[in-house]
Write an enzyme that holds these catalytic residues in place. Sequence first.
Site, PDB file in Angstrom:
ATOM      1  N   GLN A 127      28.528  37.377  42.879  1.00  0.00           N
ATOM      2  CA  GLN A 127      27.409  36.609  42.347  1.00  0.00           C
ATOM      3  C   GLN A 127      27.314  35.210  42.963  1.00  0.00           C
ATOM      4  O   GLN A 127      26.240  34.788  43.413  1.00  0.00           O
ATOM      5  CB  GLN A 127      27.531  36.490  40.821  1.00  0.00           C
ATOM      6  CG  GLN A 127      27.427  37.813  40.090  1.00  0.00           C
ATOM      7  CD  GLN A 127      27.400  37.603  38.582  1.00  0.00           C
ATOM      8  OE1 GLN A 127      26.373  37.271  37.992  1.00  0.00           O
ATOM      9  NE2 GLN A 127      28.545  37.795  37.936  1.00  0.00           N
ATOM     10  N   VAL A 128      28.417  34.486  42.997  1.00  0.00           N
ATOM     11  CA  VAL A 128      28.382  33.116  43.515  1.00  0.00           C
ATOM     12  C   VAL A 128      28.201  33.119  45.024  1.00  0.00           C
ATOM     13  O   VAL A 128      27.452  32.298  45.572  1.00  0.00           O
ATOM     14  CB  VAL A 128      29.649  32.346  43.108  1.00  0.00           C
ATOM     15  CG1 VAL A 128      29.675  30.963  43.753  1.00  0.00           C
ATOM     16  CG2 VAL A 128      29.724  32.215  41.584  1.00  0.00           C
ATOM     17  N   ALA A 145      37.383  36.658  43.807  1.00  0.00           N
ATOM     18  CA  ALA A 145      38.333  36.733  42.698  1.00  0.00           C
ATOM     19  C   ALA A 145      38.492  38.171  42.236  1.00  0.00           C
ATOM     20  O   ALA A 145      37.566  38.986  42.374  1.00  0.00           O
ATOM     21  CB  ALA A 145      37.877  35.863  41.521  1.00  0.00           C
ATOM     22  N   TYR A 146      39.653  38.475  41.735  1.00  0.00           N
ATOM     23  CA  TYR A 146      39.901  39.714  41.008  1.00  0.00           C
ATOM     24  C   TYR A 146      39.452  39.441  39.583  1.00  0.00           C
ATOM     25  O   TYR A 146      40.077  38.663  38.866  1.00  0.00           O
ATOM     26  CB  TYR A 146      41.388  40.050  41.080  1.00  0.00           C
ATOM     27  CG  TYR A 146      41.806  41.353  40.439  1.00  0.00           C
ATOM     28  CD1 TYR A 146      41.756  41.519  39.048  1.00  0.00           C
ATOM     29  CD2 TYR A 146      42.289  42.402  41.197  1.00  0.00           C
ATOM     30  CE1 TYR A 146      42.147  42.707  38.456  1.00  0.00           C
ATOM     31  CE2 TYR A 146      42.693  43.590  40.613  1.00  0.00           C
ATOM     32  CZ  TYR A 146      42.622  43.735  39.246  1.00  0.00           C
ATOM     33  OH  TYR A 146      43.015  44.918  38.652  1.00  0.00           O
ATOM     34  N   THR A 147      38.343  40.047  39.162  1.00  0.00           N
ATOM     35  CA  THR A 147      37.741  39.704  37.869  1.00  0.00           C
ATOM     36  C   THR A 147      37.790  40.829  36.836  1.00  0.00           C
ATOM     37  O   THR A 147      37.204  40.694  35.771  1.00  0.00           O
ATOM     38  CB  THR A 147      36.276  39.277  38.062  1.00  0.00           C
ATOM     39  OG1 THR A 147      35.561  40.330  38.709  1.00  0.00           O
ATOM     40  CG2 THR A 147      36.196  38.004  38.904  1.00  0.00           C
ATOM     41  N   ASP A 177      37.775  29.690  32.479  1.00  0.00           N
ATOM     42  CA  ASP A 177      38.192  29.257  31.144  1.00  0.00           C
ATOM     43  C   ASP A 177      39.379  30.064  30.626  1.00  0.00           C
ATOM     44  O   ASP A 177      40.054  29.660  29.674  1.00  0.00           O
ATOM     45  CB  ASP A 177      37.023  29.393  30.165  1.00  0.00           C
ATOM     46  CG  ASP A 177      36.507  30.819  30.071  1.00  0.00           C
ATOM     47  OD1 ASP A 177      36.706  31.462  29.023  1.00  0.00           O
ATOM     48  OD2 ASP A 177      35.898  31.306  31.047  1.00  0.00           O
ATOM     49  N   TYR A 223      44.977  38.320  33.746  1.00  0.00           N
ATOM     50  CA  TYR A 223      43.912  37.693  34.539  1.00  0.00           C
ATOM     51  C   TYR A 223      44.034  36.175  34.490  1.00  0.00           C
ATOM     52  O   TYR A 223      44.009  35.500  35.529  1.00  0.00           O
ATOM     53  CB  TYR A 223      42.540  38.139  34.031  1.00  0.00           C
ATOM     54  CG  TYR A 223      41.394  37.345  34.594  1.00  0.00           C
ATOM     55  CD1 TYR A 223      41.038  37.448  35.932  1.00  0.00           C
ATOM     56  CD2 TYR A 223      40.655  36.473  33.785  1.00  0.00           C
ATOM     57  CE1 TYR A 223      39.984  36.706  36.461  1.00  0.00           C
ATOM     58  CE2 TYR A 223      39.603  35.742  34.297  1.00  0.00           C
ATOM     59  CZ  TYR A 223      39.273  35.856  35.636  1.00  0.00           C
ATOM     60  OH  TYR A 223      38.235  35.109  36.144  1.00  0.00           O
ATOM     61  N   LYS A 277      44.847  33.546  37.639  1.00  0.00           N
ATOM     62  CA  LYS A 277      43.968  32.432  38.012  1.00  0.00           C
ATOM     63  C   LYS A 277      44.710  31.098  37.906  1.00  0.00           C
ATOM     64  O   LYS A 277      44.494  30.192  38.730  1.00  0.00           O
ATOM     65  CB  LYS A 277      42.723  32.426  37.131  1.00  0.00           C
ATOM     66  CG  LYS A 277      41.785  33.608  37.368  1.00  0.00           C
ATOM     67  CD  LYS A 277      41.191  33.615  38.766  1.00  0.00           C
ATOM     68  CE  LYS A 277      40.145  32.541  38.950  1.00  0.00           C
ATOM     69  NZ  LYS A 277      39.511  32.611  40.303  1.00  0.00           N
ATOM     70  N   TRP A 327      31.500  32.704  31.862  1.00  0.00           N
ATOM     71  CA  TRP A 327      30.365  33.564  31.500  1.00  0.00           C
ATOM     72  C   TRP A 327      29.273  33.563  32.588  1.00  0.00           C
ATOM     73  O   TRP A 327      28.101  33.263  32.329  1.00  0.00           O
ATOM     74  CB  TRP A 327      29.789  33.121  30.162  1.00  0.00           C
ATOM     75  CG  TRP A 327      30.730  33.204  29.000  1.00  0.00           C
ATOM     76  CD1 TRP A 327      32.094  33.237  29.030  1.00  0.00           C
ATOM     77  CD2 TRP A 327      30.386  33.253  27.613  1.00  0.00           C
ATOM     78  NE1 TRP A 327      32.618  33.295  27.760  1.00  0.00           N
ATOM     79  CE2 TRP A 327      31.589  33.308  26.865  1.00  0.00           C
ATOM     80  CE3 TRP A 327      29.176  33.241  26.929  1.00  0.00           C
ATOM     81  CZ2 TRP A 327      31.604  33.360  25.473  1.00  0.00           C
ATOM     82  CZ3 TRP A 327      29.191  33.283  25.546  1.00  0.00           C
ATOM     83  CH2 TRP A 327      30.398  33.356  24.826  1.00  0.00           C
TER      84      TRP A 327
END
Length: 287
Positions: free
Chosen positions: A11-12, A61-63, A103, A126, A130, A151
Amino acid sequence: MKALVFGKTGQVARALIACGEAEAGLTIEALDRSQADFTQPDACAALVEATDADVVINAVAYTAVDQAESDEAVATTINGTTPGAIAAACADRGLPFVHISTDYVFDGAGEAPFAPDHPTAPLGAYGRSKLAGEEAVRAAGGTHAILRTSWVFSEHGNNFVKTMLRLGAEREGLTIVADQIGGPTSAAHIAQSCLTVARTLTAQPEQSGTYHLSGGPDVSWADFAREIFAQAGLSCAVEDIPSSAYPTPAARPENSRLDNSQTLASFGIERSDWRIELADVLKKLDR
């Protein structure tokens, strides 16, 4: 300015590519998984060593929060070891490095927004992975900014907005968690902020540090869904439920509020209104 961006389809990363297409004088070189495998830290560092970019941004990232509980070693390599290797290469080259975090490094206790210097205490794998990335980036000793966000949503990829649009069109009602509170943040706002931060660090490396970047106002997942349905013209009803009624392998922080004041003070970045950003995403999805 030329930015080397790790990530191309997320997305980013896609929002950063859009910035490069829209902004004169900005070049985005985005690397996909075939070019930059985050399970190979040394190979990713070598890409920094060879780049002619002015700044480096990590949008990889591994999300998979739940999957990380049984796959923590891989998550830690992708979220921790490799960003550290990239940061070290950036430090050697004197390149500003912008790294996106989360967060989930906090335990979600209380109701007050978390300041950047609040003690970290991740609830799961997770968050631990991070946090390892944050610590590695700082240890590299170069010019850097760690941007914790929350989010994330956009017109691309898998996210809460797109899931709600699909389910809201299929069902008359949904039960959604109402005791987790946070700030929805558009990928577009994160991308623009990354670029603003990178430019500032180029001129003012003393602004290196850890910052928070989230949309406002803070809201529950249930109320976020209600706004999505309202703006999209969907009549799907939302019933509030506690987190305990929707168990997941990984615990989620109940309080994901982030204090953005230092980001404003250091970079002039205002907290975005996610409701306006949501309207923009819905328009793009309608095209």
